[in-house]
Design an enzyme around this catalytic site. Structure first.
Site, mmCIF file in Angstrom:
data_model
loop_
_atom_site.group_PDB
_atom_site.id
_atom_site.type_symbol
_atom_site.label_atom_id
_atom_site.label_comp_id
_atom_site.label_asym_id
_atom_site.label_seq_id
_atom_site.Cartn_x
_atom_site.Cartn_y
_atom_site.Cartn_z
ATOM 1 N N CYS A 160 -0.356 3.153 -0.786
ATOM 2 C CA CYS A 160 0.324 2.305 0.105
ATOM 3 C C CYS A 160 0.716 0.998 -0.596
ATOM 4 O O CYS A 160 1.359 0.095 -0.030
ATOM 5 C CB CYS A 160 -0.292 1.963 1.332
ATOM 6 S SG CYS A 160 -0.857 3.365 2.080
ATOM 7 N N HIS A 299 -0.386 -6.758 5.034
ATOM 8 C CA HIS A 299 -0.319 -5.192 5.105
ATOM 9 C C HIS A 299 -0.341 -4.694 6.577
ATOM 10 O O HIS A 299 0.338 -3.951 6.691
ATOM 11 C CB HIS A 299 -1.466 -4.638 4.324
ATOM 12 C CG HIS A 299 -1.343 -3.285 3.914
ATOM 13 N ND1 HIS A 299 -0.248 -2.888 3.311
ATOM 14 C CD2 HIS A 299 -2.370 -2.361 4.160
ATOM 15 C CE1 HIS A 299 -0.669 -1.462 3.112
ATOM 16 N NE2 HIS A 299 -1.636 -1.248 3.602
ATOM 17 N N GLU A 310 -8.164 -7.555 6.496
ATOM 18 C CA GLU A 310 -7.234 -8.306 6.098
ATOM 19 C C GLU A 310 -7.244 -9.761 6.601
ATOM 20 O O GLU A 310 -7.113 -10.879 5.889
ATOM 21 C CB GLU A 310 -5.831 -7.985 6.334
ATOM 22 C CG GLU A 310 -4.666 -8.671 5.456
ATOM 23 C CD GLU A 310 -3.274 -7.761 5.654
ATOM 24 O OE1 GLU A 310 -3.098 -7.019 6.394
ATOM 25 O OE2 GLU A 310 -2.449 -8.366 4.845
ATOM 26 N N LYS A 331 5.335 -3.925 9.992
ATOM 27 C CA LYS A 331 5.203 -2.562 10.512
ATOM 28 C C LYS A 331 5.114 -2.009 11.899
ATOM 29 O O LYS A 331 5.399 -1.330 12.158
ATOM 30 C CB LYS A 331 3.758 -2.200 9.689
ATOM 31 C CG LYS A 331 3.734 -1.949 8.079
ATOM 32 C CD LYS A 331 2.289 -1.358 7.709
ATOM 33 C CE LYS A 331 2.457 -1.393 6.300
ATOM 34 N NZ LYS A 331 1.987 -2.658 5.536
ATOM 35 N N HIS A 336 4.877 2.506 8.777
ATOM 36 C CA HIS A 336 4.345 2.448 7.414
ATOM 37 C C HIS A 336 4.883 3.142 6.345
ATOM 38 O O HIS A 336 4.744 4.501 6.639
ATOM 39 C CB HIS A 336 2.661 2.581 7.437
ATOM 40 C CG HIS A 336 1.874 2.328 6.486
ATOM 41 N ND1 HIS A 336 2.298 1.889 5.109
ATOM 42 C CD2 HIS A 336 0.259 2.173 6.219
ATOM 43 C CE1 HIS A 336 1.218 1.805 4.268
ATOM 44 N NE2 HIS A 336 0.150 1.862 4.771
ATOM 45 N N PHE A 395 -4.939 3.048 -0.247
ATOM 46 C CA PHE A 395 -5.926 3.954 -0.239
ATOM 47 C C PHE A 395 -6.342 4.189 -1.830
ATOM 48 O O PHE A 395 -5.419 3.945 -2.782
ATOM 49 C CB PHE A 395 -5.792 5.451 0.236
ATOM 50 C CG PHE A 395 -5.760 5.580 1.642
ATOM 51 C CD1 PHE A 395 -6.241 4.788 2.524
ATOM 52 C CD2 PHE A 395 -5.236 6.689 2.151
ATOM 53 C CE1 PHE A 395 -6.325 4.981 3.696
ATOM 54 C CE2 PHE A 395 -5.305 6.739 3.653
ATOM 55 C CZ PHE A 395 -5.972 5.820 4.638
#
Lengths: 409, 83
Positions: A160, A299, A310, A331, A336, A395
């Site tokens: 990502c 994010h 976060e 998002k 995403h 990830f």
């Protein structure tokens, strides 16, 4: 050291197929998330995604369109928009100093899945173009081929954070003199039956909002239930400030900071420590203090754990400024986009910087006590911004953070 | 429709040309067909005619007319091969 500026942008996203339409939709909190149609996911009632209503026939005749995976089609259109936006024309010599740095998570996911479907379920045959359609560097290759970009080329795949890292590495390459111009960005198109099943099996996907599927992604809200997958591409033209000024290009922003740090702790669980180090590295690179940052495009994937981690990381980096800085996750509206998400969100952050409007975190109706920053809930906000940050965490524990600021000669 | 006409029709579709613009006596690389495109084309022909086209059978093929001859041969040998 060269200064590096952005002179053009392009975007193909669930919320629009140009930078102008994307940013307008984000500012107006219009969602591009909808139920996945039955041809992609049988029994789709339980699945939503950010889908691009893309008409390949509007861009290529059928015999050419079939040479590109869906993700590459998005990439080519976004790159074309960005090159056109930058009014970039390269002669042969200049083309050797012009490159492509591109991020993608899976690459040609649609081509690969279709190939395996034919192999296992249909007639046992595999198309001769399966390899070149499916390989993850196909987008970078086709962008370089299409536009004659003969300089450095790099495909970045860090889940990502792929396209954020690609932009960051492109910025470093120009800054260090390895290229004068780089088409940097990313693309992803993995909303396929197999991938939806895989993400669902991981129990990472949001439950569709029963009242309004478009509101299924709720970053930082107490009633968030997870990720909504999206697809699309975004491209930025990064250029040395010297070259951009010399040709009289319009300069949208200066890229001033890039931080890249690994969690080195878990393959999927986010870790504030790595995020903190990536944000601090980006600020140090930019020679900016947290107080200089007016907006953070988070994010913010809307997972239960991710948004809290976060939030904690931003608090650790920003200290007293954490309560002041505007943070939003777009998002909620586009989903995403995985490997493409960093590039799309950098485009949104630069539009915010350029236009003085911060896009909101949509669908934030139920404040979560563990997410207690200023997330610009539900409504866009006017703000005079001097510098912005975009966070992307992948990830594998791969964190990439970009910082841009208003360009001053 | 004979084999050559079928091939020309498929070639026109796959390579985005008008059927009358396909010259069956011209080397295929002059028709805008690269090596990878030719492999895709063979794949389509295998489906269309229900045959397998071994690489060695097309190694020397330069034109669509020569390709049609090869395919006619493969169809004929398939028909005479006991099941």
């Amino acid at each position: 050291m060269q200064r590096v500026v952005v002179t053009g942008m392009g975007a193909v996203a669930p919320v629009g197929q140009s930078v102008g339409s994307v940013f307008t939709q984000l500012v107006n909190a219009r969602s591009g998330i909808r139920p996945v149609p039955e041809h992609l996911y049988p029994a789709s009632a339980s699945m939503v995604a950010g889908l691009v209503d893309f008409d390949a026939a509007a861009h290529w005749p059928a015999h050419l369109a079939s040479q590109f995976d869906r993700s590459v089609q998005f990439a080519l259109v976004a790159a074309r928009q960005a090159l056109s936006d930058a009014s970039l024309a390269l002669n042969e010599e200049e083309s050797h100093r012009a490159g492509v740095y591109w991020g993608t998570g899976l690459g040609g996911a649609t081509a690969i899945e279709e190939s395996y479907r034919m192999l296992h379920k249909e007639n046992g045959r595999v198309r001769p173009t399966t390899v070149v359609l499916g390989m993850s560097n196909a987008a970078a290759g086709h962008v370089s081929i299409q536009y004659g970009l003969r300089g450095p080329v790099l495909n970045v795949s860090t889940a990502c954070s792929s396209s954020a890292a690609g932009i960051g590495e492109a910025y470093r390459a120009i800054r260090s003199g390895y290229a004068d111009v780089i088409v940097a960005g990313g693309s992803e198109a993995l909303v396929t039956y197999g991938n939806l099943r895989a993400w669902d099996a991981m129990r990472a996907l949001a439950r569709p909002d029963p009242a309004d599927p478009g509101r299924s992604c709720k970053p930082f809200s107490a009633n968030r239930t997870g990720i909504v997958l999206g697809e699309g591409a975004a491209a930025l033209i990064l250029e040395s400030a010297e070259r951009a000024e010399h040709r009289g290009a319009r300069i949208l922003a200066e890229v001033v900071g890039y931080g890249n740090a690994a969690d080195a702790s878990h393959i999927s669980r986010p870790d504030a420590d790595g995020q903190v180090r990536a944000m601090r590295a980006a600020l140090a690179d930019a020679k900016l203090a947290p107080s200089d940052i007016g907006y953070v495009n988070a994010h913010g994937t809307a997972t239960l754990l991710g948004d809290v981690v976060e939030t904690e990381a931003i608090k650790r980096v920003f200290g007293d400024d954490a309560r002041r800085v505007a943070v939003s996750s777009t998002k909620a509206l586009h989903g995403h986009l995985l490997g493409a998400t960093g590039a799309l969100e950098m485009v949104a952050a630069i539009c915010a910087l350029d236009q003085g409007v911060i896009p909101p975190t949509a669908h934030l109706d139920c404040p979560d006590p563990a997410c207690d920053l200023d997330y610009v809930p539900n409504e866009a906000r006017r703000a005079k911004l001097d510098a912005v940050m975009s966070n992307s965490f992948g990830f594998g524990g791969m964190n990439a953070v970009l910082v841009a600021r208003r360009y001053r000669h | 429709m004979n084999t050559l006409d079928t091939i020309k029709e498929l070639a026109a579709k796959q390579f985005g040309r008008e059927p009358h613009a396909i010259d069956e006596t011209a080397p295929v690389d002059t028709l805008g067909i690269d090596s990878l495109g030719f492999l895709e084309f063979l794949f389509e022909l295998e489906d269309k005619f229900g045959i397998s086209i071994p690489q060695e059978s097309v190694a020397g093929v330069k034109t669509l007319r020569e390709l049609a001859t090869v395919i006619d041969g493969l169809i004929a040998s398939k028909a005479t091969t006991p099941a």
